[in-house]
Design a protein around this motif. Sequence first.
Motif, PDB file in Angstrom:
ATOM      1  N   ILE A 198       4.737  12.244   6.454  1.00 52.94           N
ATOM      2  CA  ILE A 198       5.134  11.296   5.401  1.00 52.94           C
ATOM      3  C   ILE A 198       3.985  11.002   4.436  1.00 52.94           C
ATOM      4  CG2 ILE A 198       6.972  10.224   6.769  1.00 52.94           C
ATOM      5  CD1 ILE A 198       5.139   7.843   7.252  1.00 52.94           C
ATOM      6  N   ALA A 199       2.754  11.304   4.855  1.00 51.44           N
ATOM      7  CA  ALA A 199       1.610  11.028   3.976  1.00 51.44           C
ATOM      8  C   ALA A 199       1.381  12.145   2.962  1.00 51.44           C
ATOM      9  CB  ALA A 199       0.353  10.827   4.810  1.00 51.44           C
ATOM     10  N   ASN A 200       1.586  13.394   3.378  1.00 51.57           N
ATOM     11  CA  ASN A 200       1.219  14.491   2.467  1.00 51.57           C
ATOM     12  C   ASN A 200       2.396  15.045   1.664  1.00 51.57           C
ATOM     13  OD1 ASN A 200       2.659  16.176   4.167  1.00 51.57           O
ATOM     14  ND2 ASN A 200       0.899  17.351   4.904  1.00 51.57           N
ATOM     15  N   SER A 201       3.581  14.506   1.856  1.00 48.33           N
ATOM     16  CA  SER A 201       4.736  15.101   1.164  1.00 48.33           C
ATOM     17  C   SER A 201       5.473  14.095   0.299  1.00 48.33           C
ATOM     18  CB  SER A 201       5.714  15.663   2.200  1.00 48.33           C
ATOM     19  OG  SER A 201       6.227  14.617   2.999  1.00 48.33           O
ATOM     20  N   SER A 202       4.924  12.889   0.173  1.00 46.45           N
ATOM     21  CA  SER A 202       5.710  11.828  -0.479  1.00 46.45           C
ATOM     22  C   SER A 202       5.512  11.811  -1.992  1.00 46.45           C
ATOM     23  CB  SER A 202       5.306  10.470   0.086  1.00 46.45           C
ATOM     24  OG  SER A 202       4.123  10.030  -0.530  1.00 46.45           O
TER      25      SER A 202
ATOM     26  N   THR B 278       0.843  -1.193   0.000  1.00 47.36           N
ATOM     27  CA  THR B 278       0.000   0.000   0.000  1.00 47.36           C
ATOM     28  C   THR B 278       0.882   1.248   0.000  1.00 47.36           C
ATOM     29  OG1 THR B 278      -0.018   0.121   2.394  1.00 47.36           O
ATOM     30  CG2 THR B 278      -1.753  -1.212   1.358  1.00 47.36           C
ATOM     31  N   LEU B 279       0.265   2.376  -0.356  1.00 44.77           N
ATOM     32  CA  LEU B 279       1.009   3.634  -0.359  1.00 44.77           C
ATOM     33  C   LEU B 279       1.537   3.937   1.042  1.00 44.77           C
ATOM     34  CD1 LEU B 279       1.957   6.258  -1.690  1.00 44.77           C
ATOM     35  CD2 LEU B 279      -0.303   7.222  -1.272  1.00 44.77           C
ATOM     36  N   SER B 280       0.677   3.712   2.028  1.00 46.39           N
ATOM     37  CA  SER B 280       1.059   4.004   3.409  1.00 46.39           C
ATOM     38  C   SER B 280       2.284   3.189   3.829  1.00 46.39           C
ATOM     39  CB  SER B 280      -0.138   3.701   4.309  1.00 46.39           C
ATOM     40  OG  SER B 280       0.249   3.745   5.635  1.00 46.39           O
ATOM     41  N   LEU B 281       2.298   1.929   3.417  1.00 41.47           N
ATOM     42  CA  LEU B 281       3.436   1.076   3.764  1.00 41.47           C
ATOM     43  C   LEU B 281       4.711   1.560   3.074  1.00 41.47           C
ATOM     44  CD1 LEU B 281       4.055  -1.475   5.405  1.00 41.47           C
ATOM     45  CD2 LEU B 281       3.700  -2.797   3.322  1.00 41.47           C
ATOM     46  N   LEU B 282       4.552   1.941   1.816  1.00 37.95           N
ATOM     47  CA  LEU B 282       5.716   2.434   1.072  1.00 37.95           C
ATOM     48  C   LEU B 282       6.254   3.725   1.686  1.00 37.95           C
ATOM     49  CD1 LEU B 282       4.526   1.748  -2.580  1.00 37.95           C
ATOM     50  CD2 LEU B 282       6.593   0.823  -1.520  1.00 37.95           C
ATOM     51  N   GLN B 283       5.328   4.588   2.117  1.00 41.24           N
ATOM     52  CA  GLN B 283       5.775   5.833   2.756  1.00 41.24           C
ATOM     53  C   GLN B 283       6.561   5.523   4.028  1.00 41.24           C
ATOM     54  OE1 GLN B 283       1.827   7.418   2.914  1.00 41.24           O
ATOM     55  NE2 GLN B 283       2.140   8.804   1.176  1.00 41.24           N
ATOM     56  N   SER B 284       6.057   4.558   4.789  1.00 42.30           N
ATOM     57  CA  SER B 284       6.764   4.174   6.019  1.00 42.30           C
ATOM     58  C   SER B 284       8.113   3.546   5.693  1.00 42.30           C
ATOM     59  CB  SER B 284       5.928   3.170   6.821  1.00 42.30           C
ATOM     60  OG  SER B 284       4.730   3.778   7.211  1.00 42.30           O
ATOM     61  N   TYR B 285       8.125   2.716   4.663  1.00 41.96           N
ATOM     62  CA  TYR B 285       9.370   2.064   4.256  1.00 41.96           C
ATOM     63  C   TYR B 285      10.418   3.109   3.875  1.00 41.96           C
ATOM     64  CZ  TYR B 285      12.586  -0.663   1.350  1.00 41.96           C
ATOM     65  OH  TYR B 285      13.709  -1.222   0.800  1.00 41.96           O
ATOM     66  N   TRP B 286       9.966   4.107   3.107  1.00 40.98           N
ATOM     67  CA  TRP B 286      10.925   5.123   2.669  1.00 40.98           C
ATOM     68  C   TRP B 286      11.366   6.026   3.811  1.00 40.98           C
ATOM     69  CZ3 TRP B 286      14.433   5.730  -0.822  1.00 40.98           C
ATOM     70  CH2 TRP B 286      14.411   4.823  -1.873  1.00 40.98           C
ATOM     71  N   TRP B 287      10.471   6.228   4.764  1.00 46.53           N
ATOM     72  CA  TRP B 287      10.928   7.001   5.929  1.00 46.53           C
ATOM     73  C   TRP B 287      11.986   6.196   6.699  1.00 46.53           C
ATOM     74  CZ3 TRP B 287      11.062  11.842   6.988  1.00 46.53           C
ATOM     75  CH2 TRP B 287      11.499  12.238   8.258  1.00 46.53           C
ATOM     76  N   LEU B 288      11.799   4.886   6.723  1.00 48.77           N
ATOM     77  CA  LEU B 288      12.795   4.041   7.391  1.00 48.77           C
ATOM     78  C   LEU B 288      14.146   4.150   6.674  1.00 48.77           C
ATOM     79  CD1 LEU B 288      13.367   1.892   9.595  1.00 48.77           C
ATOM     80  CD2 LEU B 288      12.805   0.160   7.895  1.00 48.77           C
TER      81      LEU B 288
END
Lengths: 380, 520
Positions: free
Chosen positions: A329-333, A2-12
């Motif tokens: 991370i949700a609104n700027s990715s 999901t997008l949310s997971l990818l955003q978290s992954y990239w923040w990691l």
Amino acid sequence: MTLSLLQSYWWLLISILGALLVFLLFVQGGQTLILFQKNNMARQMTVNSLGRKWELTFTTLVVFGGAFFASFPLFYSTSFGGAYWLWMLILVSFVIQAFSYEFRRKPGNLLGTRFYDLLLFLNGIFGCVLLGVAVGTMFFGADFVVEKGNIVNGASPVISSWKSPLHGLEAIFSFPCLLLGFTVLYLARMQASFYLLNNLSGDAVVTSHYRRTMVLNSGIFLVLFLTFLAVLFTAVGYEYSADGTVTAVQYKYLMNLVEMWWFGALFLIGVVLVLYAIFAAIFKPGKNNGIWFTGIGTFLVILSLFAILGYNNTCYYPSVADINSSLNIANSSSTHFTLEVMAYVSLFIPVVILYIWYVWRKMDSKPITPQEVLEDDHLY
Amino acid sequence: MNDLMSVVDWSRAQFALTAMVHWLFVPLTIGLSFIVALMETMYFRTKLEKWKKLTKFWMLLFGINFACGVATGIILEFEFGTNWSNYSWFVGDIFGAPLAIEGIFAFFMESTFIAVMFFGWNKVSRGFHLAATWLTAFGVVLSALWILVANAWMQYPAGMEFDPDQMRNVMVNFSDVVFSPVAMNKFFHTVFSGWTLGGVFVVGVACFMLFRKSNREAALMSIKLGGWVGLIGLLLTMYTGDGSAVQVSRYQPMKLAAMEGLYNGQVGQGLIGIGVLNPSKTVDNQEDPMLFSVEIPYGLSVLANHDAKSFVPGINDLLDGYTIVDGNGDTVTDLSYTEKIARGKEAQEALARYHDATAAGDEQTRAEALQVLRDNYRYFGYGYFTEPSQGVPPVALTFYSFRIMVMGGGYLLLFFLAALFCAYKKQNWLDRRWIHWVGILTIPVVWIVSEAGWVVAEVGRQPWVIQDLMPARAAISAIQSSSVQITFWMFVVIFLGLLIADVSILCREISKASKKEILK
């Protein structure tokens, strides 16, 4: 994914790169020790030890910036374009490093070795402090507004604007940001002492010097670090809800550490490792492997700090001018597609880490000795 | 508005300055890393110490140059954010990826293995060292690939679409971005031009050795290797340059018109071989664009379309729009800039309506606005113009740079042929002073030619940051022009100091080497 997971992954991944970068700033920390090094051989050994690693730090900085650009372009656009002077000063401080190692001892360098050593010193001081200040704005807020609709305003099409006329310089005068800046500086100096103790060999004067440096800088670092933690954990953080509304939350960062206990555990392990390295080095003077403990400890602590900055619905770049412009991370990715493509690319990162580790294991299998510094035909 | 334009101009100037200074170092890094790797391969195969010593000498010069390339390269990455922040948002979803990949793959490879190149001679095996040298050279080329993918995308935006909800462009096809014909052609053209420059540098420095009557064997070895690399690089540069011309004709016709100083095109258009532009010619007057010119009949039609009967539009044709039947009986047509501006504004207004309708929950208006936006999006960037003439690049700079590049390339072909002829057939000619001078003086010439190539590519692209989608004026950051002026001059000082020190160190190292036998 999901997008949310990818955003978290990239923040990691951003957090990992940030943590690696802070660890590798030992090069900058070491550069602040060169200029006042009276012993010529010690100075030469120090420069040649650090000089073989500077590009690794530099590259990590560039990749950190590039990854941020690719994964969270709105941050890149808002922060770099707004805090213009802060980023320009950081930029210049790193530009002067890039040629100083290569030029410092070359005949015809026009300005003499000491001048280039001064540039390395300036990079060491300002590179660390200003990077710390820039990251400080991510915790404590920056003065910007985002209005995406401006893109169709022909007279003024810029979507992100900075409200302070100082364009980033105001962060340097902010106590918490500056505190983080100096904490990073003394962390880098402490790490440099540990690194040099490990990487240099065969000169008792050099070893004794860097042991004293390590003790002094560790003490200052611990005071600064504890003060920073006190400021951070009592600070207001900003939380966003599913509809994008942002609210201020007291003790947000401390609560994040508790709620995401696994990062809390990593944070504590990191702190213990750093403390162990310091006390072991003081009470067991024969041991010179402290850099591994402080290195891993630093990595874990910084990783945890980035995690509490970006996860748990936290705005990682709060706006003090307009709370709803705050970035998370949700609104700027980047989009799902781009993050996914980049996620596949990121699978190669372990390969990169593996060859870097392999090469430096071979290169650093023997510590640098005075003899090597005297005989090598390519010297910094 | 005045400050906006001033910020645009100063930001352009700062980026152009940085890019041009960066480009002084990059092609030498590309060329020299390849030549050094070839030399070390010779050492690996023959085990002759002279190849090792020669490798080490050129590696030393490579290292000095490489550091300067790194120093100037990071500035470009920062400036995308600091000076072109709107651009960074508008296309960051697409443009950021190549930059990140460049860092992950290329920069780490370079920075890791270059340390082995310089410090690993006595720490790793010969094979490992050779691999490190090749991997450094490969890393340099890989870095070029990704940055040129990013640059080519700005010239020919592929693999993307506009997302009205996010009000920005988003990537929809990664392979279209990476393998776009413009990206591939630009990559090879640039890398081969780096080989050419590296070849000239090696031959030129070798001529200096001969001028000093020293290192004859090292100079001959260098001239042979540098000459072949340069010659092959140049021929391939010419071949890919031809491909570039076709692509420019197809995707950036205004750039091609500026390259030729062509205002009114025709079927079977000639190519100006030599010419002097009329400085008082503008799009608003009827003066002859050329004061003097020698034209090659049908040349531009052949160059641009590989078809002598094809139509090549000029600046006025593009501004006014045209419908022409070419020599093959095919009808070619394009809208006028006035119409493109109107459609661009329509797209922008539709986007604003779409945004308002979304906020108000008005589905019908939203759908209508979306349709209008999609119908006109390809002209979105034109909507930022207030008059058609704003879409014309600086003609004189593009025109003369193109000629410098092409004529310089012709000269370099003769240069390499002559150098190899001397090295293989007439070695006694290499004792003549004037030949030494030709070799030495060709070093600055190749840099001028190389820079001119980039001026054609980048100045000819103006006013676009992203072709047809975003002009420079919409791409900037919201900062005062005084801030950019200060940093511009700051960089002038830094670059001047860097260049003077770099040239001084290179000269001293070359001079030092010419006073001893480097192969002994």
